[in-house]
Design a protein around this motif. Structure first.
Motif, PDB file in Angstrom:
ATOM      1  N   MET A   1      -0.445 -15.326   9.946  1.00 15.98           N
ATOM      2  CA  MET A   1      -1.078 -14.537  10.976  1.00 15.98           C
ATOM      3  C   MET A   1      -0.208 -13.333  11.329  1.00 15.98           C
ATOM      4  O   MET A   1      -0.731 -12.258  11.568  1.00 15.98           O
ATOM      5  N   ASN A   2       1.098 -13.541  11.349  1.00 19.55           N
ATOM      6  CA  ASN A   2       2.004 -12.449  11.658  1.00 19.55           C
ATOM      7  C   ASN A   2       1.927 -11.365  10.587  1.00 19.55           C
ATOM      8  O   ASN A   2       2.009 -10.176  10.895  1.00 19.55           O
ATOM      9  N   ASP A   3       1.753 -11.760   9.317  1.00 20.62           N
ATOM     10  CA  ASP A   3       1.625 -10.791   8.240  1.00 20.62           C
ATOM     11  C   ASP A   3       0.373  -9.939   8.417  1.00 20.62           C
ATOM     12  O   ASP A   3       0.394  -8.741   8.145  1.00 20.62           O
ATOM     13  N   LEU A   4      -0.707 -10.551   8.879  1.00 24.89           N
ATOM     14  CA  LEU A   4      -1.949  -9.817   9.109  1.00 24.89           C
ATOM     15  C   LEU A   4      -1.777  -8.785  10.225  1.00 24.89           C
ATOM     16  O   LEU A   4      -2.233  -7.643  10.103  1.00 24.89           O
ATOM     17  N   LYS A   5      -1.087  -9.166  11.284  1.00 20.90           N
ATOM     18  CA  LYS A   5      -0.834  -8.229  12.380  1.00 20.90           C
ATOM     19  C   LYS A   5       0.035  -7.070  11.915  1.00 20.90           C
ATOM     20  O   LYS A   5      -0.223  -5.907  12.261  1.00 20.90           O
ATOM     21  N   THR A   6       1.043  -7.358  11.134  1.00 19.84           N
ATOM     22  CA  THR A   6       1.918  -6.310  10.608  1.00 19.84           C
ATOM     23  C   THR A   6       1.142  -5.358   9.708  1.00 19.84           C
ATOM     24  O   THR A   6       1.296  -4.138   9.783  1.00 19.84           O
ATOM     25  N   TRP A   7       0.284  -5.916   8.866  1.00 20.74           N
ATOM     26  CA  TRP A   7      -0.530  -5.105   7.968  1.00 20.74           C
ATOM     27  C   TRP A   7      -1.458  -4.185   8.763  1.00 20.74           C
ATOM     28  O   TRP A   7      -1.559  -2.987   8.464  1.00 20.74           O
ATOM     29  N   ALA A   8      -2.125  -4.731   9.779  1.00 19.13           N
ATOM     30  CA  ALA A   8      -3.029  -3.929  10.605  1.00 19.13           C
ATOM     31  C   ALA A   8      -2.265  -2.831  11.349  1.00 19.13           C
ATOM     32  O   ALA A   8      -2.719  -1.684  11.413  1.00 19.13           O
ATOM     33  N   ALA A   9      -1.114  -3.159  11.884  1.00 16.70           N
ATOM     34  CA  ALA A   9      -0.310  -2.161  12.597  1.00 16.70           C
ATOM     35  C   ALA A   9       0.139  -1.052  11.642  1.00 16.70           C
ATOM     36  O   ALA A   9       0.125   0.134  12.008  1.00 16.70           O
ATOM     37  N   VAL A  37      -2.244  12.499  -2.297  1.00 19.33           N
ATOM     38  CA  VAL A  37      -1.118  11.569  -2.206  1.00 19.33           C
ATOM     39  C   VAL A  37      -1.334  10.586  -1.055  1.00 19.33           C
ATOM     40  O   VAL A  37      -1.111   9.375  -1.195  1.00 19.33           O
ATOM     41  N   ILE A  38      -1.790  11.093   0.075  1.00 20.81           N
ATOM     42  CA  ILE A  38      -2.041  10.231   1.233  1.00 20.81           C
ATOM     43  C   ILE A  38      -3.128   9.207   0.927  1.00 20.81           C
ATOM     44  O   ILE A  38      -3.028   8.038   1.305  1.00 20.81           O
ATOM     45  N   ALA A  39      -4.174   9.636   0.216  1.00 19.62           N
ATOM     46  CA  ALA A  39      -5.255   8.710  -0.144  1.00 19.62           C
ATOM     47  C   ALA A  39      -4.733   7.595  -1.043  1.00 19.62           C
ATOM     48  O   ALA A  39      -5.090   6.419  -0.860  1.00 19.62           O
ATOM     49  N   LEU A  40      -3.879   7.942  -1.992  1.00 15.63           N
ATOM     50  CA  LEU A  40      -3.303   6.916  -2.878  1.00 15.63           C
ATOM     51  C   LEU A  40      -2.421   5.940  -2.090  1.00 15.63           C
ATOM     52  O   LEU A  40      -2.457   4.724  -2.324  1.00 15.63           O
ATOM     53  N   LEU A  41      -1.638   6.473  -1.159  1.00 20.26           N
ATOM     54  CA  LEU A  41      -0.812   5.599  -0.316  1.00 20.26           C
ATOM     55  C   LEU A  41      -1.669   4.673   0.537  1.00 20.26           C
ATOM     56  O   LEU A  41      -1.347   3.494   0.718  1.00 20.26           O
ATOM     57  N   MET A  42      -2.762   5.197   1.058  1.00 18.20           N
ATOM     58  CA  MET A  42      -3.654   4.385   1.890  1.00 18.20           C
ATOM     59  C   MET A  42      -4.273   3.254   1.072  1.00 18.20           C
ATOM     60  O   MET A  42      -4.350   2.115   1.530  1.00 18.20           O
ATOM     61  N   VAL A  43      -4.692   3.559  -0.150  1.00 16.16           N
ATOM     62  CA  VAL A  43      -5.246   2.513  -1.024  1.00 16.16           C
ATOM     63  C   VAL A  43      -4.190   1.447  -1.290  1.00 16.16           C
ATOM     64  O   VAL A  43      -4.467   0.244  -1.222  1.00 16.16           O
ATOM     65  N   PHE A  44      -2.969   1.870  -1.577  1.00 20.37           N
ATOM     66  CA  PHE A  44      -1.880   0.920  -1.817  1.00 20.37           C
ATOM     67  C   PHE A  44      -1.660   0.032  -0.592  1.00 20.37           C
ATOM     68  O   PHE A  44      -1.529  -1.192  -0.715  1.00 20.37           O
ATOM     69  N   LEU A  45      -1.624   0.628   0.604  1.00 22.84           N
ATOM     70  CA  LEU A  45      -1.407  -0.157   1.827  1.00 22.84           C
ATOM     71  C   LEU A  45      -2.544  -1.135   2.086  1.00 22.84           C
ATOM     72  O   LEU A  45      -2.324  -2.223   2.612  1.00 22.84           O
ATOM     73  N   MET A  46      -3.748  -0.766   1.700  1.00 25.20           N
ATOM     74  CA  MET A  46      -4.894  -1.638   1.949  1.00 25.20           C
ATOM     75  C   MET A  46      -4.920  -2.832   1.001  1.00 25.20           C
ATOM     76  O   MET A  46      -5.323  -3.924   1.397  1.00 25.20           O
ATOM     77  N   VAL A  47      -4.490  -2.641  -0.251  1.00 27.17           N
ATOM     78  CA  VAL A  47      -4.559  -3.752  -1.213  1.00 27.17           C
ATOM     79  C   VAL A  47      -3.266  -4.542  -1.323  1.00 27.17           C
ATOM     80  O   VAL A  47      -3.226  -5.569  -1.990  1.00 27.17           O
ATOM     81  N   LYS A  48      -2.223  -4.098  -0.662  1.00 30.32           N
ATOM     82  CA  LYS A  48      -0.930  -4.794  -0.735  1.00 30.32           C
ATOM     83  C   LYS A  48      -1.037  -6.274  -0.346  1.00 30.32           C
ATOM     84  O   LYS A  48      -0.485  -7.132  -1.041  1.00 30.32           O
ATOM     85  N   PRO A  49      -1.755  -6.650   0.733  1.00 30.46           N
ATOM     86  CA  PRO A  49      -1.867  -8.082   1.062  1.00 30.46           C
ATOM     87  C   PRO A  49      -2.576  -8.898  -0.019  1.00 30.46           C
ATOM     88  O   PRO A  49      -2.262 -10.064  -0.228  1.00 30.46           O
ATOM     89  N   VAL A  50      -3.504  -8.289  -0.728  1.00 26.97           N
ATOM     90  CA  VAL A  50      -4.206  -9.005  -1.797  1.00 26.97           C
ATOM     91  C   VAL A  50      -3.222  -9.366  -2.905  1.00 26.97           C
ATOM     92  O   VAL A  50      -3.216 -10.488  -3.407  1.00 26.97           O
ATOM     93  N   PHE A  51      -2.361  -8.424  -3.271  1.00 29.27           N
ATOM     94  CA  PHE A  51      -1.372  -8.710  -4.302  1.00 29.27           C
ATOM     95  C   PHE A  51      -0.379  -9.778  -3.853  1.00 29.27           C
ATOM     96  O   PHE A  51       0.035 -10.610  -4.650  1.00 29.27           O
TER      97      PHE A  51
END
Length: 149
Positions: A1-9, A37-51
């Motif tokens: 749960m803490n990981d989810l909060k960190t990801w959202a923040a 570049v920002i769009a690529l970073l955003m995609v990376f941040l969004m899929v990081k928890p899946v990996f």
């Protein structure tokens, strides 16, 4: 749960930075390149928890590092971290443990010594599968694992 909060923040903070970038940076070709570049970073941040969910390790190293931070604290916290790690490893292997309990203590040299691991699993789960999972991921020998149904 803490990981989810960190990801959202992290996503929220990154979104604010993107808004500031769009407001403050002048229009032109450089802004378009920056937005790419920002769009690529955003995609990376969004899929990081899946990996991280798909990885075999699934945070074991992080949990053991957390254990190191608590090494001078209460043994109950240390046991809880180890129990959570064992439960997570069993879950990754597809084994739904009903309960996990660890008997362990710090020795004179501040090493964590595990005396016994008690695991309750359904009847359909083979003991050998549990032994193999815990030995391959955490190097816990089968001699100190007690499995009950």
């Amino acid at each position: 749960m803490n990981d989810l909060k960190t990801w959202a923040a992290t996503l929220i903070v990154f979104s604010v930075i993107v808004l500031l970038y769009r407001i403050l940076f002048p229009k032109g070709n450089l802004q378009k390149a920056g937005e790419t570049v920002i769009a690529l970073l955003m995609v990376f941040l969004m899929v990081k928890p899946v990996f991280s969910l798909l990885s075999k390790d699934n945070g074991t190293l992080e949990r053991l590092t957390e254990y190191d931070l608590y090494a001078q604290g209460e043994e109950a916290k240390e046991n809880q971290i180890l129990e959570d790690t064992i439960y997570a490893q069993l879950s990754v292997a597809g084994i739904e443990a009903e309960s996990v309990r660890v008997e362990a203590e710090l020795d004179a040299e501040n090493y964590y010594v595990i005396h016994c691991v008690y695991i309750t699993v359904p009847d359909s789960v083979s003991e050998q599968v549990v032994y193999d999972c815990l030995y391959s991921s955490l190097e816990i020998p089968k001699e100190i694992i007690n499995i009950s149904r």
